[in-house]
Write a protein that holds these residues in place. Structure first.
Motif, PDB file in Angstrom:
ATOM      1  N   GLU A   1      19.630  30.996  26.168  1.00  0.00           N
ATOM      2  CA  GLU A   1      18.657  30.046  26.706  1.00  0.00           C
ATOM      3  C   GLU A   1      17.420  29.918  25.821  1.00  0.00           C
ATOM      4  OE1 GLU A   1      17.559  34.059  27.942  1.00  0.00           O
ATOM      5  OE2 GLU A   1      19.440  32.929  28.019  1.00  0.00           O
ATOM      6  N   ARG A   2      17.111  30.923  25.000  1.00  0.00           N
ATOM      7  CA  ARG A   2      15.936  30.882  24.111  1.00  0.00           C
ATOM      8  C   ARG A   2      16.320  30.679  22.654  1.00  0.00           C
ATOM      9  NH1 ARG A   2      12.543  36.133  24.524  1.00  0.00           N
ATOM     10  NH2 ARG A   2      11.092  34.891  23.273  1.00  0.00           N
ATOM     11  N   LEU A   3      17.598  30.577  22.392  1.00  0.00           N
ATOM     12  CA  LEU A   3      18.082  30.549  21.020  1.00  0.00           C
ATOM     13  C   LEU A   3      17.625  29.284  20.304  1.00  0.00           C
ATOM     14  CD1 LEU A   3      19.703  32.393  19.241  1.00  0.00           C
ATOM     15  CD2 LEU A   3      21.771  31.195  19.930  1.00  0.00           C
ATOM     16  N   SER A   4      17.241  29.451  19.041  1.00  0.00           N
ATOM     17  CA  SER A   4      16.787  28.334  18.226  1.00  0.00           C
ATOM     18  C   SER A   4      17.082  28.629  16.770  1.00  0.00           C
ATOM     19  CB  SER A   4      15.282  28.114  18.404  1.00  0.00           C
ATOM     20  OG  SER A   4      14.556  29.225  17.894  1.00  0.00           O
ATOM     21  N   LEU A   5      16.943  27.604  15.947  1.00  0.00           N
ATOM     22  CA  LEU A   5      17.099  27.799  14.508  1.00  0.00           C
ATOM     23  C   LEU A   5      16.087  28.815  13.996  1.00  0.00           C
ATOM     24  CD1 LEU A   5      18.331  27.021  11.763  1.00  0.00           C
ATOM     25  CD2 LEU A   5      16.708  25.116  11.678  1.00  0.00           C
ATOM     26  N   ASP A   6      14.859  28.725  14.469  1.00  0.00           N
ATOM     27  CA  ASP A   6      13.831  29.679  14.038  1.00  0.00           C
ATOM     28  C   ASP A   6      14.207  31.109  14.423  1.00  0.00           C
ATOM     29  OD1 ASP A   6      12.158  27.822  12.844  1.00  0.00           O
ATOM     30  OD2 ASP A   6      10.963  27.480  14.643  1.00  0.00           O
TER      31      ASP A   6
ATOM     32  N   TYR B   1      23.251  37.057  21.961  1.00  0.00           N
ATOM     33  CA  TYR B   1      22.036  37.869  21.965  1.00  0.00           C
ATOM     34  C   TYR B   1      21.640  38.123  20.511  1.00  0.00           C
ATOM     35  CZ  TYR B   1      23.743  38.685  26.697  1.00  0.00           C
ATOM     36  OH  TYR B   1      24.223  38.512  27.982  1.00  0.00           O
ATOM     37  N   ILE B   2      20.621  37.410  20.049  1.00  0.00           N
ATOM     38  CA  ILE B   2      20.197  37.491  18.652  1.00  0.00           C
ATOM     39  C   ILE B   2      18.907  38.295  18.577  1.00  0.00           C
ATOM     40  CG2 ILE B   2      19.533  36.181  16.612  1.00  0.00           C
ATOM     41  CD1 ILE B   2      22.492  35.864  17.539  1.00  0.00           C
ATOM     42  N   ASN B   3      18.899  39.324  17.746  1.00  0.00           N
ATOM     43  CA  ASN B   3      17.767  40.249  17.677  1.00  0.00           C
ATOM     44  C   ASN B   3      16.864  39.952  16.486  1.00  0.00           C
ATOM     45  OD1 ASN B   3      16.342  42.671  18.558  1.00  0.00           O
ATOM     46  ND2 ASN B   3      17.069  43.581  16.652  1.00  0.00           N
ATOM     47  N   ALA B   4      15.557  39.983  16.733  1.00  0.00           N
ATOM     48  CA  ALA B   4      14.557  39.893  15.661  1.00  0.00           C
ATOM     49  C   ALA B   4      13.504  40.968  15.919  1.00  0.00           C
ATOM     50  CB  ALA B   4      13.922  38.504  15.626  1.00  0.00           C
ATOM     51  N   THR B   5      12.776  41.335  14.876  1.00  0.00           N
ATOM     52  CA  THR B   5      11.774  42.395  14.972  1.00  0.00           C
ATOM     53  C   THR B   5      10.374  41.802  14.876  1.00  0.00           C
ATOM     54  OG1 THR B   5      13.286  43.926  13.849  1.00  0.00           O
ATOM     55  CG2 THR B   5      10.962  44.566  13.978  1.00  0.00           C
ATOM     56  N   HIS B   6       9.544  42.070  15.869  1.00  0.00           N
ATOM     57  CA  HIS B   6       8.159  41.573  15.824  1.00  0.00           C
ATOM     58  C   HIS B   6       7.454  42.226  14.641  1.00  0.00           C
ATOM     59  CE1 HIS B   6       4.076  40.519  16.997  1.00  0.00           C
ATOM     60  NE2 HIS B   6       4.590  39.676  17.894  1.00  0.00           N
TER      61      HIS B   6
ATOM     62  N   PHE C   1      22.054  23.589  18.629  1.00  0.00           N
ATOM     63  CA  PHE C   1      21.430  24.594  19.481  1.00  0.00           C
ATOM     64  C   PHE C   1      21.247  24.086  20.908  1.00  0.00           C
ATOM     65  CE2 PHE C   1      20.446  26.333  15.329  1.00  0.00           C
ATOM     66  CZ  PHE C   1      20.658  27.689  15.532  1.00  0.00           C
ATOM     67  N   ASP C   2      21.077  22.792  21.090  1.00  0.00           N
ATOM     68  CA  ASP C   2      20.997  22.252  22.448  1.00  0.00           C
ATOM     69  C   ASP C   2      22.292  22.528  23.208  1.00  0.00           C
ATOM     70  OD1 ASP C   2      18.427  21.313  22.152  1.00  0.00           O
ATOM     71  OD2 ASP C   2      19.045  19.305  21.518  1.00  0.00           O
ATOM     72  N   MET C   3      23.414  22.389  22.520  1.00  0.00           N
ATOM     73  CA  MET C   3      24.705  22.675  23.143  1.00  0.00           C
ATOM     74  C   MET C   3      24.802  24.155  23.508  1.00  0.00           C
ATOM     75  SD  MET C   3      27.815  24.292  22.646  1.00  0.00           S
ATOM     76  CE  MET C   3      27.915  24.510  20.864  1.00  0.00           C
ATOM     77  N   LEU C   4      24.372  25.025  22.595  1.00  0.00           N
ATOM     78  CA  LEU C   4      24.464  26.462  22.861  1.00  0.00           C
ATOM     79  C   LEU C   4      23.614  26.844  24.068  1.00  0.00           C
ATOM     80  CD1 LEU C   4      24.432  28.080  19.285  1.00  0.00           C
ATOM     81  CD2 LEU C   4      26.389  27.534  20.745  1.00  0.00           C
ATOM     82  N   HIS C   5      22.475  26.167  24.265  1.00  0.00           N
ATOM     83  CA  HIS C   5      21.640  26.449  25.435  1.00  0.00           C
ATOM     84  C   HIS C   5      22.400  26.158  26.719  1.00  0.00           C
ATOM     85  CE1 HIS C   5      17.796  25.604  22.867  1.00  0.00           C
ATOM     86  NE2 HIS C   5      18.329  26.786  22.610  1.00  0.00           N
ATOM     87  N   LYS C   6      23.163  25.068  26.709  1.00  0.00           N
ATOM     88  CA  LYS C   6      23.772  24.563  27.943  1.00  0.00           C
ATOM     89  C   LYS C   6      25.160  25.128  28.212  1.00  0.00           C
ATOM     90  CE  LYS C   6      21.267  20.203  27.306  1.00  0.00           C
ATOM     91  NZ  LYS C   6      21.398  18.751  26.955  1.00  0.00           N
TER      92      LYS C   6
END
Length: 344
Positions: free
Chosen positions: A175-180, A158-163, A146-151
Motif C-alpha cells: 500500500e505504500r510502495l513506490s518507485l522512490d 515488503y520492501i525494506n529501506a534504512t532511515h 506501482f498503482d497496480m501493485l497498490h490495488k
C-alpha cells in the motif's frame, strides 16, 4: 465412442514466502533461482520480503505475475536484466572492456576496479555523481505499474529501506510502495545520493535487514520462508587488503540483523516444540552458492555484461534445481536449512 483427450493435471503447489537479499549484479543469482522456481511450478509465492537488488527483483516479479503468470514473470525478469546490462555503461561507476578479458575471478585487481575503489574512498556521490545518475530508476519506472501493485499485487510485498539518520528499518508494504521506496532500498550511499521517501532520507535496506524476516512470520497461508542468500555468511580467509576489509565489514553489518532474526526464530521454534509457546513454527529454507559467489570478489558486484549475468543466472538455476530435488518434500513440514549453520 471414447474420449481421446488427454487432460494434463497441474502439479500440486505449496505456498511459500521469499526473502531476497541484495548484492549488486550478484542479484542475478536470485533471478536464476526464481526462474527455476517458476519453471518447476510446484511453489506458489505468497509474499516477498526484499532489500536492495532483491527489492527490484520483487517488484518486477510481482508485475510479471500479474501480467502473465509464471511465464509472464520469467519473461519480464529476463527483459529487466537485459536492460540492466545495456544501461550499465551509463552508471557513474562502471567496468570497462578490460575487465571482461580478466574473467569473473580476479576482477578486483583490474586497473578500473582499483580506480573505482579509490574514487569512492575519496569522493562522495555528491561530488562525483552530481546529477545523481541511476539508469536503474528509469528501468524500474518503465517496467512496473506501482498503482497496480497498490490495488492488486499478486503477492504481498515488503520492501525494506534504512532511515539514513536513525538507522531504523522501514518496511514499505504494497500500500505504500513506490518507485522512490524501491530506489531507497537499493541506495548504497557510497555510489548514490540519499533517496527521500515521504519527506524522509533513506539508504540501502541491507543496513537494517538483509532481508527482514519479521514481515513474513505469523502470516496466514504459509509458515515457510525461503531465503535466497547472496552475501556469504562466512569466508575462508581473513581479508587483509584495505578494500577487502571494508567489503567484508559491510557484509558483516548486512548479515548481523538477519542472524539476530534467525536466532529469534530458532528460539521460538524450540519453545513451540516444548509446548511453551502456542503458535505454528516457522520453517526456514535457504538457497545459496556461497563458495562460488564469494570467489568472485567485491568489484564483480558492479559487473553487468550479459555473459556474466547469465553465468550468475545459471548458478541460481542449478542451486534451485538441487534444492528442490533435496527439499521440496520438507516444505510445510519443517525447516530444511541448518539452524546450527545459519543462526549459531
Amino acid at each position: 465412442m471414447t474420449n481421446d483427450k488427454i487432460y494434463m493435471t497441474k502439479p500440486t503447489t505449496k505456498p511459500i514466502s521469499l526473502a531476497l537479499q541484495g548484492g549488486g549484479t550478484h542479484s542475478a543469482f536470485t533471478w536464476g533461482v526464481i526462474d527455476q522456481l517458476l519453471i518447476d511450478g510446484r511453489l506458489h509465492i505468497e509474499a516477498i520480503s526484499a532489500t536492495s537488488g532483491g527489492a527490484m527483483i520483487a517488484v518486477i516479479l510481482a508485475q510479471g505475475l500479474h501480467d502473465g503468470g509464471n511465464e509472464g514473470a520469467r519473461d519480464l525478469l529476463m527483459k529487466f536484466w537485459r536492460k540492466v546490462s545495456i544501461a550499465s555503461s551509463l552508471m557513474p561507476l562502471r567496468m570497462n572492456v578490460v575487465d571482461k578479458l580478466l574473467g569473473h575471478v580476479g576482477i578486483d585487481l583490474s586497473p578500473s576496479s582499483m580506480a573505482l575503489d579509490a574514487l569512492t574512498r575519496i569522493f562522495s556521490p555528491y561530488q562525483f555523481n552530481l546529477f545523481d545518475l541511476n539508469p536503474l530508476r528509469g528501468i524500474v519506472a518503465e517496467m512496473v505499474d506501482f498503482d497496480m501493485l497498490h490495488k492488486k499485487s499478486p503477492v504481498a510485498l515488503y520492501i525494506n529501506a534504512t532511515h539514513a539518520c536513525t538507522g531504523k528499518s522501514t518496511i514499505f508494504g504494497s500500500e505504500r510502495l513506490s518507485l522512490d521506496a524501491v530506489m531507497a532500498s537499493a541506495c548504497l550511499p557510497f555510489i548514490f545520493k540519499t533517496v527521500e521517501v515521504e519527506g524522509e532520507p533513506y539508504w540501502d535496506g541491507s543496513f537494517s535487514g538483509c532481508p527482514p524476516l519479521s514481515p513474513l512470520t505469523g502470516r496466514e497461508g504459509t509458515n515457510d520462508i525461503l531465503l535466497v542468500q547472496v552475501h556469504p555468511s562466512s569466508v575462508e580467509d581473513v581479508p587483509t587488503a584495505a578494500a577487502d576489509i571494508l567489503d567484508r565489514a559491510t557484509e558483516l553489518s548486512f548479515h548481523s540483523v538477519l542472524l539476530h532474526e534467525l536466532k529469534a526464530i530458532a528460539r521460538d521454534n524450540e519453545l513451540i516444540e516444548a509446548g511453551k509457546l502456542d503458535q505454528p513454527p516457522v520453517h526456514i529454507h535457504c538457497i545459496e552458492a556461497q563458495d562460488m559467489l564469494a570467489s568472485l570478489g567485491r568489484a564483480s558486484k558492479l559487473k553487468a555484461d550479459w555473459d556474466f549475468l547469465i553465468y550468475l543466472h545459471d548458478l541460481g538455476v542449478q542451486a534451485a534445481e538441487d534444492w528442490l530435488a533435496a527439499n521440496y518434500d520438507k516444505i510445510g513440514k519443517g525447516s530444511s536449512a541448518d539452524f546450527s549453520a545459519l543462526a549459531a
